[in-house]
Each structure stands twice: as structure tokens, then as C-alpha cells.
Motif scaffolding. Structure first.
Motif, PDB file in Angstrom:
ATOM      1  N   VAL A 132       0.870  -1.180   0.000  1.00  0.00           N
ATOM      2  CA  VAL A 132       0.000   0.000   0.000  1.00  0.00           C
ATOM      3  C   VAL A 132       0.905   1.227   0.000  1.00  0.00           C
ATOM      4  CG1 VAL A 132      -1.792   1.287   1.216  1.00  0.00           C
ATOM      5  CG2 VAL A 132      -1.828  -1.222   1.241  1.00  0.00           C
ATOM      6  N   ILE A 133       0.752   2.068  -1.009  1.00  0.00           N
ATOM      7  CA  ILE A 133       1.603   3.262  -1.131  1.00  0.00           C
ATOM      8  C   ILE A 133       1.006   4.392  -0.303  1.00  0.00           C
ATOM      9  CG2 ILE A 133       2.532   5.001  -2.718  1.00  0.00           C
ATOM     10  CD1 ILE A 133       2.479   2.841  -4.904  1.00  0.00           C
ATOM     11  N   THR A 134       1.838   4.996   0.536  1.00  0.00           N
ATOM     12  CA  THR A 134       1.338   6.057   1.408  1.00  0.00           C
ATOM     13  C   THR A 134       2.420   7.103   1.672  1.00  0.00           C
ATOM     14  OG1 THR A 134       0.059   6.460   3.427  1.00  0.00           O
ATOM     15  CG2 THR A 134       1.933   4.960   3.630  1.00  0.00           C
ATOM     16  N   THR A 135       2.053   8.111   2.469  1.00  0.00           N
ATOM     17  CA  THR A 135       2.956   9.216   2.758  1.00  0.00           C
ATOM     18  C   THR A 135       3.699   8.994   4.077  1.00  0.00           C
ATOM     19  OG1 THR A 135       3.047  11.575   3.341  1.00  0.00           O
ATOM     20  CG2 THR A 135       0.961  10.444   3.739  1.00  0.00           C
ATOM     21  N   PRO A 136       4.961   9.370   4.139  1.00  0.00           N
ATOM     22  CA  PRO A 136       5.673   9.270   5.412  1.00  0.00           C
ATOM     23  C   PRO A 136       5.360  10.441   6.350  1.00  0.00           C
ATOM     24  CG  PRO A 136       7.143  10.115   3.735  1.00  0.00           C
ATOM     25  CD  PRO A 136       5.843   9.821   3.040  1.00  0.00           C
ATOM     26  N   HIS A 137       4.731  11.506   5.814  1.00  0.00           N
ATOM     27  CA  HIS A 137       4.513  12.693   6.647  1.00  0.00           C
ATOM     28  C   HIS A 137       3.064  12.697   7.127  1.00  0.00           C
ATOM     29  CE1 HIS A 137       5.815  16.485   8.305  1.00  0.00           C
ATOM     30  NE2 HIS A 137       4.698  17.031   7.887  1.00  0.00           N
ATOM     31  N   THR A 138       2.808  11.949   8.193  1.00  0.00           N
ATOM     32  CA  THR A 138       1.449  11.783   8.697  1.00  0.00           C
ATOM     33  C   THR A 138       1.495  11.330  10.139  1.00  0.00           C
ATOM     34  OG1 THR A 138      -0.665  10.628   8.339  1.00  0.00           O
ATOM     35  CG2 THR A 138       1.338   9.363   7.917  1.00  0.00           C
ATOM     36  N   TRP A 139       0.326  11.370  10.786  1.00  0.00           N
ATOM     37  CA  TRP A 139       0.153  10.684  12.061  1.00  0.00           C
ATOM     38  C   TRP A 139       0.219   9.187  11.794  1.00  0.00           C
ATOM     39  CZ3 TRP A 139       0.719  10.539  16.914  1.00  0.00           C
ATOM     40  CH2 TRP A 139       0.000   9.656  17.720  1.00  0.00           C
ATOM     41  N   ILE A 140       0.817   8.434  12.695  1.00  0.00           N
ATOM     42  CA  ILE A 140       1.188   7.044  12.406  1.00  0.00           C
ATOM     43  C   ILE A 140       0.004   6.099  12.155  1.00  0.00           C
ATOM     44  CG2 ILE A 140       1.324   6.288  14.814  1.00  0.00           C
ATOM     45  CD1 ILE A 140       4.138   4.965  13.749  1.00  0.00           C
ATOM     46  N   THR A 191      -2.170   6.124   9.924  1.00  0.00           N
ATOM     47  CA  THR A 191      -2.279   5.803   8.505  1.00  0.00           C
ATOM     48  C   THR A 191      -1.565   4.485   8.229  1.00  0.00           C
ATOM     49  OG1 THR A 191      -2.048   8.207   8.164  1.00  0.00           O
ATOM     50  CG2 THR A 191      -1.972   6.796   6.203  1.00  0.00           C
ATOM     51  N   THR A 192      -0.381   4.367   8.780  1.00  0.00           N
ATOM     52  CA  THR A 192       0.452   3.198   8.523  1.00  0.00           C
ATOM     53  C   THR A 192       0.048   1.999   9.383  1.00  0.00           C
ATOM     54  OG1 THR A 192       2.157   4.837   8.253  1.00  0.00           O
ATOM     55  CG2 THR A 192       2.841   2.571   8.128  1.00  0.00           C
ATOM     56  N   TRP A 193      -0.444   2.274  10.599  1.00  0.00           N
ATOM     57  CA  TRP A 193      -0.925   1.145  11.429  1.00  0.00           C
ATOM     58  C   TRP A 193      -1.934   0.320  10.640  1.00  0.00           C
ATOM     59  CZ3 TRP A 193       2.789   1.142  14.270  1.00  0.00           C
ATOM     60  CH2 TRP A 193       3.014   1.858  15.432  1.00  0.00           C
ATOM     61  N   ALA A 194      -2.855   1.011   9.989  1.00  0.00           N
ATOM     62  CA  ALA A 194      -3.937   0.293   9.299  1.00  0.00           C
ATOM     63  C   ALA A 194      -3.358  -0.694   8.281  1.00  0.00           C
ATOM     64  CB  ALA A 194      -4.864   1.294   8.616  1.00  0.00           C
ATOM     65  N   ILE A 195      -2.299  -0.281   7.589  1.00  0.00           N
ATOM     66  CA  ILE A 195      -1.660  -1.154   6.597  1.00  0.00           C
ATOM     67  C   ILE A 195      -1.023  -2.343   7.306  1.00  0.00           C
ATOM     68  CG2 ILE A 195       0.128  -1.265   4.801  1.00  0.00           C
ATOM     69  CD1 ILE A 195      -0.277   1.865   4.530  1.00  0.00           C
ATOM     70  N   SER A 196      -0.323  -2.066   8.400  1.00  0.00           N
ATOM     71  CA  SER A 196       0.361  -3.129   9.141  1.00  0.00           C
ATOM     72  C   SER A 196      -0.639  -4.105   9.762  1.00  0.00           C
ATOM     73  CB  SER A 196       1.246  -2.524  10.233  1.00  0.00           C
ATOM     74  OG  SER A 196       2.219  -1.682   9.660  1.00  0.00           O
ATOM     75  N   TYR A 197      -1.766  -3.596  10.275  1.00  0.00           N
ATOM     76  CA  TYR A 197      -2.782  -4.484  10.867  1.00  0.00           C
ATOM     77  C   TYR A 197      -3.257  -5.526   9.845  1.00  0.00           C
ATOM     78  CZ  TYR A 197      -3.537  -0.937  14.592  1.00  0.00           C
ATOM     79  OH  TYR A 197      -3.402  -0.027  15.626  1.00  0.00           O
ATOM     80  N   CYS A 198      -3.247  -5.162   8.565  1.00  0.00           N
ATOM     81  CA  CYS A 198      -3.700  -6.088   7.510  1.00  0.00           C
ATOM     82  C   CYS A 198      -2.591  -7.061   7.109  1.00  0.00           C
ATOM     83  CB  CYS A 198      -4.128  -5.321   6.262  1.00  0.00           C
ATOM     84  SG  CYS A 198      -5.605  -4.328   6.520  1.00  0.00           S
ATOM     85  N   LEU A 245      -2.991   5.179  -0.323  1.00  0.00           N
ATOM     86  CA  LEU A 245      -3.592   5.748   0.885  1.00  0.00           C
ATOM     87  C   LEU A 245      -2.998   7.132   1.140  1.00  0.00           C
ATOM     88  CD1 LEU A 245      -5.518   5.272   3.259  1.00  0.00           C
ATOM     89  CD2 LEU A 245      -3.712   3.981   4.397  1.00  0.00           C
ATOM     90  N   PRO A 246      -3.475   8.159   0.417  1.00  0.00           N
ATOM     91  CA  PRO A 246      -3.002   9.522   0.676  1.00  0.00           C
ATOM     92  C   PRO A 246      -3.660  10.098   1.929  1.00  0.00           C
ATOM     93  CG  PRO A 246      -4.668   9.576  -1.027  1.00  0.00           C
ATOM     94  CD  PRO A 246      -4.487   8.119  -0.654  1.00  0.00           C
ATOM     95  N   VAL A 247      -3.075  11.168   2.443  1.00  0.00           N
ATOM     96  CA  VAL A 247      -3.593  11.881   3.613  1.00  0.00           C
ATOM     97  C   VAL A 247      -3.812  13.335   3.203  1.00  0.00           C
ATOM     98  CG1 VAL A 247      -3.016  12.662   5.957  1.00  0.00           C
ATOM     99  CG2 VAL A 247      -2.321  10.385   5.199  1.00  0.00           C
ATOM    100  N   ASP A 248      -4.875  13.936   3.676  1.00  0.00           N
ATOM    101  CA  ASP A 248      -5.110  15.368   3.455  1.00  0.00           C
ATOM    102  C   ASP A 248      -4.467  16.108   4.626  1.00  0.00           C
ATOM    103  OD1 ASP A 248      -6.749  14.843   1.109  1.00  0.00           O
ATOM    104  OD2 ASP A 248      -8.245  14.108   2.527  1.00  0.00           O
ATOM    105  N   LEU A 249      -3.174  16.337   4.486  1.00  0.00           N
ATOM    106  CA  LEU A 249      -2.347  16.785   5.608  1.00  0.00           C
ATOM    107  C   LEU A 249      -2.766  18.163   6.115  1.00  0.00           C
ATOM    108  CD1 LEU A 249       0.285  16.103   7.269  1.00  0.00           C
ATOM    109  CD2 LEU A 249       1.504  17.483   5.558  1.00  0.00           C
ATOM    110  N   TYR A 250      -2.981  18.278   7.417  1.00  0.00           N
ATOM    111  CA  TYR A 250      -3.398  19.515   8.085  1.00  0.00           C
ATOM    112  C   TYR A 250      -4.766  20.006   7.576  1.00  0.00           C
ATOM    113  CZ  TYR A 250       1.742  19.735   8.675  1.00  0.00           C
ATOM    114  OH  TYR A 250       3.061  19.462   8.922  1.00  0.00           O
TER     115      TYR A 250
END
Ligand SMILES: *Cc1c(COP(=O)(O)O)cnc(C)c1O
Length: 370
Positions: free
Chosen positions: A79-87, A89-96, A129-134
Motif C-alpha cells: 500500500v503506497i502512502t505518505t511518510p509525513h502523517t500521524w502514524i 495511517t500506517t498502522w492500518a496497513i500493518s494491521y492487515c 492511501l493519501p492523507v489530506d495533511l493539516y
């Protein structure tokens, strides 16, 4: 003068009685888990985001997890995502059991860079999985083009972006699903933990409803592994009251952001935030960029001004993801952003005098460091 980072008390004061009545109704009905408080909010939030369905859950993290499960993301997938986020975002990927693939960010906005995404797609890529940062929308138009050309699902982590818009369309309407958090500090906040997924796909919505409730397919009948991710009745009831004020609160934040831009624009060494082309952010956070931001934050504190770092360490460099093998310097634009970002006080009721004090203090502190 003291300027807090966020003031929820003043925001809740005018609607306190309305919230108390909504909570009393949940108490009268004993509908503490799901129930009419939650379904009323789900209907209202689906309408607000222009989606057919909204499924309320117990946090934004759970919303992201369920959205990925419902997209079929599992072990072996990327899952491609951003490193600049609250964590989360990435937990969800790892949980899967899937692998987060971090790509670099746009230098101006800090949001996921669509060109970098395009280069990172492999035969294993299952979702973006992009994030709408701030609360500043990611470039969903370009990201959707990449997703469609590779047959990948796009899911929006819209946890920070309630009521933000892109090219006139409200956030929540982009991607196959969008995930929201209603953590109390978000622009639309519950009285505790809550989140939601919105989608137009009826089958997906039904699956999300089952998954959040122990994957019951009819009572006491389980055909897959489920979760207890149900939303509380009180949270739904309070969120419906607050949703009616969201646009007003976001407009107040937009006025405050415009005032900050005026006040801060002329300070050497302070970079003001850049909205995505065509975007109307909801200004969940107002993050400037400054060198030596720890010293600047300490200096502001001496002037009574609270501030924060969102986020000090990009996720690809967190110890928990050390096994993924990202070295320091591997995503330079995200790392530079993370090293310089400083979030200033931002909330609907912030006064012009408070903002002037923030700006004067920032100017004094930054100039002293030069
Ligand atoms: C707040 C947030 C979440 C998680 O929401 P919780 O409700 O705290 O679980 C996920 N992603 C982003 C970008 C967030 O800011």
C-alpha cells in the motif's frame, strides 16, 4: 498574553445545552452502542460528504483498518502512502499484514507526490492511501488518474479534513472510500473516540457494517473474522449536533488562516503553508516552516504561545518500521518538511489580538536566532 494551541471550551459553550439534550436522549433510550444516535449522524454525514453511505466506527484508526480490509488488502500486498502523517495511517496497513511503501512528498504542501507514487507502483500494489495533511487536500485528481491507470484502489485518509474542499467538491467524495477521525481535537470532534468510513458502494458499506460488529451475518453467525469497532450512541448524538456548525467553524478558521498569512508573510525565515491547487483547506492545523524549530518553539513558549510539531519524525524513520530498510535521506523532501514544521495556535475562536501576539512573538524569536 497566553495563546493556547486549541481551545475547545469556548467552542462548546454556545452548544452546551443542545449537546446535553442529545446525550440525555441516549440515556433515556439506553442506546449506548450504535442505535439512533449513531444512525442519525451517519445519515447526516453521508449527506454532508455527498456519499450514499456512512459507517460510524470507534476511531479513525479503525476506519482506516476496516477500509483496507474491505478492499481486500492482506499479506503480500503493498500500500503506497505518505511518510509525513500521524502514524495511524500506517498502522492500518500493518494491521492487515500488508507492507507500507513510503514515497516522497510534494515540497510545497507536504502531501503525497503523485509522480513519486507513479514510480513506486509494482505488481503487488493493492491500494493508495493519501492523507489530506493539516486539512489541505492531497492532489486527488492526479492520484485518481494514477490509481485508475494501474487498477488500484484509492482510499483517502481524510482524518484531518472534515469540510475541506478540492475544486469545489467536499473531501470525503474522493476515492473509493474516505476515512474520518472524530478525535476531540479534529475540526469535527466527538466527546471521546469516534471515526467513520464513507462510500458509494452498497456492498462495501454492508460489509463494513458487519465487520465493525464482530462480522455478524445475522445474529450469532460469523463467516469471517470481525472486530468490535462500533461507535458509541453518545458520540453519534454529539457529532450530529456539532456537524451543523462545522462549516461555520471552518470559515472562522479560514479567516484566521488568511490573517496569519498577512501577519507572517513578511517575516524572513518563516515559510507560510501553501494550499494544493484548487483547494480550500479546513485549516485543521496551521503549520509554518522555520529552521531550528525546537529553539523557536521554546522561544514562543516564553512569550506564552503554545505550538506543536506535526510530525517531528517521518514514519519511514520510526524504529517500529526499521525492518523496512528506509535510510535517513531516502525521502529527502518529507524529511526536510518534518525537520522544519511548526504548528501555531489555530481554532475557530482565536482572536485577531491573539494572532497578532503569535506573529509578534514569532518575529522576535526568529529574528533573535538570525
Ligand atoms: C487523527 C488521525 C488518524 C487517527 O484517528 P484516531 O481517531 O485518533 O484513531 C488517522 N490519520 C490521521 C492523518 C490523523 O490525523
Amino acid at each position: 498574553m497566553n495563546v493556547p494551541f486549541l481551545d475547545l471550551t469556548s467552542q462548546h459553550e454556545p452548544i452546551r445545552q443542545e449537546m446535553e439534550r442529545a446525550i440525555a436522549k441516549v440515556l433515556d433510550d439506553s442506546s449506548f452502542v450504535l442505535g439512533p444516535g449513531v444512525s442519525g449522524f451517519e445519515d447526516a454525514f453521508a449527506r454532508y460528504t455527498g456519499r450514499r453511505f456512512c459507517v460510524g466506527v470507534n476511531s479513525g484508526t479503525s476506519a482506516l483498518h476496516l477500509a483496507l480490509v474491505a478492499s481486500g488488502v492482506g499479506p503480500g500486498d503493498e500500500v503506497i502512502t505518505t511518510p509525513h502523517t500521524w502514524i495511524s495511517t500506517t498502522w492500518a496497513i500493518s494491521y492487515c499484514g500488508a507492507t507500507p511503501v513510503f514515497v516522497d512528498t510534494d515540497p510545497a504542501t507536504g502531501n503525497l507526490d503523485p509522480a513519486a507514487v507513479e514510480q513506486a507502483v509494482t505488481s503487488r500494489t493493492r491500494a493508495l492511501l493519501p492523507v489530506d495533511l493539516y486539512g489541505n487536500p492531497a492532489d486527488h485528481v492526479s492520484l485518481q488518474r494514477v490509481a485508475e491507470s494501474h487498477g488500484i484502489t484509492l482510499i483517502d485518509d481524510a482524518a484531518q479534513a472534515q469540510g475541506a474542499r478540492l475544486h469545489g467538491a467536499v473531501i470525503g467524495s474522493f476515492g473509493s472510500m474516505a476515512c474520518f477521525s472524530f478525535y476531540p481535537g479534529k475540526n469535527l470532534g466527538a466527546m471521546g473516540e469516534a471515526g467513520a468510513v464513507v462510500t458509494n458502494d452498497e456492498d462495501v458499506a454492508q460489509r463494513l457494517r458487519r465487520l465493525r460488529d464482530h462480522a455478524q451475518d445475522g445474529r450469532h453467525h460469523h463467516t469471517e473474522i470481525g472486530f468490535n469497532y462500533r461507535m458509541d450512541g453518545i458520540q453519534g448524538a454529539v457529532l450530529e449536533v456539532k456537524l451543523a456548525r462545522l462549516d461555520l467553524w471552518n470559515d472562522q478558521r479560514r479567516e484566521a488562516a488568511a490573517r496569519y498569512a498577512d501577519l507572517l508573510g513578511s517575516i524572513d525565515g518563516v515559510g507560510t503553508p501553501a494550499p494544493t491547487h484548487g483547494a480550500e483547506p479546513n485549516w485543521h492545523l496551521y503549520a509554518v516552516r522555520v529552521p531550528e524549530r525546537e529553539k523557536v518553539a521554546d522561544g514562543l513558549k516564553h512569550h506564552g504561545v503554545a505550538s506543536g510539531f506535526h510530525y517531528p519524525t517521518p514514519v519511514h524513520l520510526q524504529p517500529v518500521y526499521r525492518d523496512l530498510g528506509y535510510a535517513e535521506g531516502s525521502l529527502p523532501r518529507a524529511e526536510a518538511y518534518a525537520a522544519e514544521c511548526l504548528s501555531l495556535p489555530m481554532f475557530p475562536d482565536i482572536t485577531p489580538a491573539q494572532q497578532e501576539h503569535v506573529a509578534d512573538s514569532l518575529r522576535t524569536v526568529v529574528e533573535a536566532l538570525q
